[in-house]
Structures are given as structure tokens and as C-alpha cells.
Design a protein around this motif. Sequence first.
Motif, PDB file in Angstrom:
ATOM      1  N   LEU A 181      -1.066 -13.623  -3.436  1.00  0.00           N
ATOM      2  CA  LEU A 181      -1.484 -14.893  -2.843  1.00  0.00           C
ATOM      3  C   LEU A 181      -1.235 -16.063  -3.784  1.00  0.00           C
ATOM      4  CD1 LEU A 181      -4.837 -13.869  -1.120  1.00  0.00           C
ATOM      5  CD2 LEU A 181      -2.844 -14.852   0.036  1.00  0.00           C
ATOM      6  N   ALA A 182      -1.446 -15.850  -5.074  1.00  0.00           N
ATOM      7  CA  ALA A 182      -1.355 -16.952  -6.040  1.00  0.00           C
ATOM      8  C   ALA A 182       0.006 -17.048  -6.713  1.00  0.00           C
ATOM      9  CB  ALA A 182      -2.443 -16.786  -7.099  1.00  0.00           C
ATOM     10  N   ALA A 183       0.958 -16.212  -6.315  1.00  0.00           N
ATOM     11  CA  ALA A 183       2.258 -16.172  -6.984  1.00  0.00           C
ATOM     12  C   ALA A 183       3.054 -17.446  -6.738  1.00  0.00           C
ATOM     13  CB  ALA A 183       3.046 -14.955  -6.511  1.00  0.00           C
ATOM     14  N   ALA A 184       3.819 -17.844  -7.750  1.00  0.00           N
ATOM     15  CA  ALA A 184       4.678 -19.022  -7.651  1.00  0.00           C
ATOM     16  C   ALA A 184       6.079 -18.612  -7.244  1.00  0.00           C
ATOM     17  CB  ALA A 184       4.713 -19.751  -8.991  1.00  0.00           C
ATOM     18  N   PRO A 185       6.843 -19.516  -6.614  1.00  0.00           N
ATOM     19  CA  PRO A 185       8.230 -19.195  -6.268  1.00  0.00           C
ATOM     20  C   PRO A 185       9.006 -18.721  -7.496  1.00  0.00           C
ATOM     21  CG  PRO A 185       7.577 -21.251  -5.238  1.00  0.00           C
ATOM     22  CD  PRO A 185       6.461 -20.875  -6.157  1.00  0.00           C
ATOM     23  N   GLY A 186       9.818 -17.685  -7.297  1.00  0.00           N
ATOM     24  CA  GLY A 186      10.620 -17.156  -8.385  1.00  0.00           C
ATOM     25  C   GLY A 186       9.975 -16.026  -9.138  1.00  0.00           C
ATOM     26  N   SER A 194       2.148 -15.467  -0.315  1.00  0.00           N
ATOM     27  CA  SER A 194       2.190 -16.611  -1.233  1.00  0.00           C
ATOM     28  C   SER A 194       2.646 -17.878  -0.515  1.00  0.00           C
ATOM     29  CB  SER A 194       3.155 -16.331  -2.394  1.00  0.00           C
ATOM     30  OG  SER A 194       3.229 -14.979  -2.724  1.00  0.00           O
ATOM     31  N   ALA A 195       3.755 -17.769   0.197  1.00  0.00           N
ATOM     32  CA  ALA A 195       4.331 -18.939   0.853  1.00  0.00           C
ATOM     33  C   ALA A 195       3.426 -19.467   1.961  1.00  0.00           C
ATOM     34  CB  ALA A 195       5.715 -18.599   1.404  1.00  0.00           C
ATOM     35  N   LYS A 196       2.840 -18.559   2.742  1.00  0.00           N
ATOM     36  CA  LYS A 196       1.988 -19.010   3.847  1.00  0.00           C
ATOM     37  C   LYS A 196       0.677 -19.602   3.342  1.00  0.00           C
ATOM     38  CE  LYS A 196       3.900 -16.082   7.485  1.00  0.00           C
ATOM     39  NZ  LYS A 196       3.647 -15.041   8.515  1.00  0.00           N
ATOM     40  N   ALA A 197       0.084 -19.015   2.315  1.00  0.00           N
ATOM     41  CA  ALA A 197      -1.141 -19.586   1.757  1.00  0.00           C
ATOM     42  C   ALA A 197      -0.870 -20.963   1.177  1.00  0.00           C
ATOM     43  CB  ALA A 197      -1.718 -18.659   0.689  1.00  0.00           C
ATOM     44  N   ALA A 198       0.306 -21.144   0.576  1.00  0.00           N
ATOM     45  CA  ALA A 198       0.652 -22.438  -0.018  1.00  0.00           C
ATOM     46  C   ALA A 198       0.801 -23.534   1.033  1.00  0.00           C
ATOM     47  CB  ALA A 198       1.944 -22.303  -0.826  1.00  0.00           C
ATOM     48  N   TRP A 199       1.016 -23.157   2.297  1.00  0.00           N
ATOM     49  CA  TRP A 199       1.063 -24.160   3.364  1.00  0.00           C
ATOM     50  C   TRP A 199      -0.250 -24.939   3.424  1.00  0.00           C
ATOM     51  CZ3 TRP A 199       4.435 -26.147   6.946  1.00  0.00           C
ATOM     52  CH2 TRP A 199       3.874 -26.842   8.032  1.00  0.00           C
ATOM     53  N   ALA A 247      12.952 -14.643   6.133  1.00  0.00           N
ATOM     54  CA  ALA A 247      13.517 -14.658   4.787  1.00  0.00           C
ATOM     55  C   ALA A 247      13.082 -13.447   3.972  1.00  0.00           C
ATOM     56  CB  ALA A 247      13.103 -15.943   4.076  1.00  0.00           C
ATOM     57  N   PHE A 248      11.875 -12.962   4.202  1.00  0.00           N
ATOM     58  CA  PHE A 248      11.367 -11.850   3.404  1.00  0.00           C
ATOM     59  C   PHE A 248      11.463 -10.504   4.119  1.00  0.00           C
ATOM     60  CE2 PHE A 248       9.266 -15.467   1.341  1.00  0.00           C
ATOM     61  CZ  PHE A 248       9.537 -15.174  -0.006  1.00  0.00           C
ATOM     62  N   VAL A 289       7.212 -23.418  -0.237  1.00  0.00           N
ATOM     63  CA  VAL A 289       6.849 -23.615   1.163  1.00  0.00           C
ATOM     64  C   VAL A 289       7.446 -24.919   1.687  1.00  0.00           C
ATOM     65  CG1 VAL A 289       4.643 -24.781   0.705  1.00  0.00           C
ATOM     66  CG2 VAL A 289       4.952 -23.495   2.836  1.00  0.00           C
ATOM     67  N   ALA A 290       7.597 -25.917   0.837  1.00  0.00           N
ATOM     68  CA  ALA A 290       8.226 -27.177   1.260  1.00  0.00           C
ATOM     69  C   ALA A 290       9.698 -26.946   1.613  1.00  0.00           C
ATOM     70  CB  ALA A 290       8.094 -28.223   0.160  1.00  0.00           C
ATOM     71  N   ASP A 291      10.370 -26.072   0.858  1.00  0.00           N
ATOM     72  CA  ASP A 291      11.761 -25.732   1.184  1.00  0.00           C
ATOM     73  C   ASP A 291      11.849 -25.037   2.539  1.00  0.00           C
ATOM     74  OD1 ASP A 291      12.711 -26.688  -1.295  1.00  0.00           O
ATOM     75  OD2 ASP A 291      12.314 -24.761  -2.265  1.00  0.00           O
ATOM     76  N   PHE A 292      10.951 -24.095   2.771  1.00  0.00           N
ATOM     77  CA  PHE A 292      10.943 -23.397   4.062  1.00  0.00           C
ATOM     78  C   PHE A 292      10.673 -24.368   5.215  1.00  0.00           C
ATOM     79  CE2 PHE A 292       9.934 -19.525   1.475  1.00  0.00           C
ATOM     80  CZ  PHE A 292      11.021 -18.760   1.882  1.00  0.00           C
ATOM     81  N   ALA A 293       9.754 -25.301   5.009  1.00  0.00           N
ATOM     82  CA  ALA A 293       9.446 -26.280   6.049  1.00  0.00           C
ATOM     83  C   ALA A 293      10.644 -27.167   6.337  1.00  0.00           C
ATOM     84  CB  ALA A 293       8.241 -27.125   5.630  1.00  0.00           C
ATOM     85  N   ARG A 294      11.327 -27.585   5.285  1.00  0.00           N
ATOM     86  CA  ARG A 294      12.514 -28.430   5.464  1.00  0.00           C
ATOM     87  C   ARG A 294      13.623 -27.659   6.196  1.00  0.00           C
ATOM     88  NH1 ARG A 294      13.434 -29.021   0.656  1.00  0.00           N
ATOM     89  NH2 ARG A 294      15.420 -27.957   0.286  1.00  0.00           N
ATOM     90  N   LEU A 295      13.789 -26.409   5.837  1.00  0.00           N
ATOM     91  CA  LEU A 295      14.806 -25.585   6.499  1.00  0.00           C
ATOM     92  C   LEU A 295      14.471 -25.401   7.980  1.00  0.00           C
ATOM     93  CD1 LEU A 295      17.293 -23.754   6.444  1.00  0.00           C
ATOM     94  CD2 LEU A 295      15.819 -21.920   5.562  1.00  0.00           C
TER      95      LEU A 295
END
Length: 302
Positions: A181-186, A194-199, A247-248, A289-295
Motif C-alpha cells: 500500500l505504501a510503496a512508491a513507483p519504481g 499502491s497506485a489505487k491508494a495513492a489516488w 498495466a499490472f 497514479v498521476a501518470d495513469f490518470a493522464r494516460l
Amino acid sequence: MAALRFAPLQLIGPVLSTPPEQTDGLLGPAAIRDLAQQLELRPTKTLGQNFLHDANTIRRIVRTAELTAEDVVLEVGPGLGSLTLGLLPAAAQVTAVEIDPRLAALLPRTVAGRVPALADRLTVVEADALRIQEVPGRAPTALVANLPYNVAVPVLLHLLELLPTLRRALVLVQAEVAERLAAAPGSPPYGVPSAKAAWYGEVRRAGNVGRRVFWPEPNVDSGLVALDRRPPPPGDRAATFAVIDAAFATRRKGLRAALARWAGGPAAAEARLRAAGIDPTTRGEQLSVADFARLAATEVAE
């Protein structure tokens, strides 16, 4: 919509409690076992029932939650009431959502027996937190919970979406889930959770919790995860989450291949990625998550 059953704060019959082992009314190991015995309760893995019994851990969780006297706390899976008893003095109100009808009926009596002056702050809802569509009373401002391990991530995401008034969350989950949940991109554990919680907000690890503070003792360690709400990135949540899932789904593939079905083919995926300013050979774990939203919001002229 799931039916809600509200456990009354005063029930006919004896109060099921034992003499407080702590001066603040918190439950210790003996009290936990006594309450379970009175209910003839055998904790089940199906409901993810591992009950906290360490008063110092309860106090630590409440401190880490940084509640104010005005907060309305939502607790999921209160069980026998260990964390509930710690939360009541720190908040204006606690709404506890419990799926097990025996535990939902017992909780008000336990509170009334151990901290009677705070009993009016408690509302108990007998419901499945994954299916609940409304919460009675004042809108919750904080989620503080020892979440059942088997449904921790979907429950957290569901409640964050359902209740925009939640400005912070502190949840106790399996250590591996906390890391994800707390992991950063990369980073290696970065993925869908991680990505959904960051939303919904900024997510961070807030501490580790060992196995011995639970009954029954789980076979894994636990971790605290804190989330501070912030505005989501521009875009549509459902569309963004669909891209994250795609993507995952094939984690080892570059996004051109991983997003082929979502976009309508590899060429269409590459066009969408390039239009969004993303290298098609990049893998999903590199995107925020901002990259995914933009895509998700990027359109390509045919």
C-alpha cells in the motif's frame, strides 16, 4: 444495498464484561479470552478474526491516529472491542461496522460495562464493510481499524471512495500488504494497491506490529499504514483504475503489450502512450497514479 442493523447501546440482560485489567478499561489477554468464552466464539480465518489484546499497542495506534475531540471515527471489524475502547476517549463518536452478529450485539454491552461514561459515543452497525453503502449518524472524518487480512485492500478502497469526508486513515494490516500500500513507483512492491491508494491521498508506513499482540496469534507480522487525504489527480477514477488494472495484469511486459487489450491493440496502446508522453517500453511499476490518470484521459485521433 446491504441491509444495516444497528445494535442498540442498551440491551436487556447482563453486561458481559470482566473487571478491567487496565485502569483505562482496555481489554487484556484474560478479558479477551473471557469474552470469547462467554460467546462460545472460535475466531475464524474466513472473517479474518485476530483480536488485539495488548493495551500498549492499542494506545500506540490511537496516538498515531492523531485524533481530535471533534473527530468521528469509523472502525471496521471491532471484534471484541479492544481498539474501540481505546478510540472512544479520543474522539467525539465511534461508528463500528461488524459483520459478525454475535460480536455486534456484544460490543455495546462491553463498552457500557467498562467505560459507561463513554457508551453514548458508540454506534454499532452490523454489516459487511465491503457492501455497505451508507454510514448512519455524523459523517466519519477518520478511519481507524484493525482490518481483516483477507479483505483489507478492497475494504480500504471501498470506504475511501464511499466516504469523501474521511480526511485520514490509519489501518492495521498484514505486513506485506502494508508494504504494498505504501510503496512508491519504481520499487519492487509497487502495484495495484499502491497506485489505487495513492489516488486518495499520501500513503506511508506508520510502524510495525508483532504477532504476539493478537489472539489467536497470526502466522504473519502486521503493519500500520497511514493515509492523509488529498485531492485526486485530474481525471476519472474508474477510467484510471481500469488502466492500472491492465498495466499490472501482465507485470513483466512493457506497457505497449500490457495495455493492448485495454487500448484496442498494440499499435493503439503505443499511440495512447506516446500521446500521454510515456515511453511505450516502460513498465507499469514506473508510473505514478498521476501518470495513469493522464494516460486514461488521453485520446488519440483516428
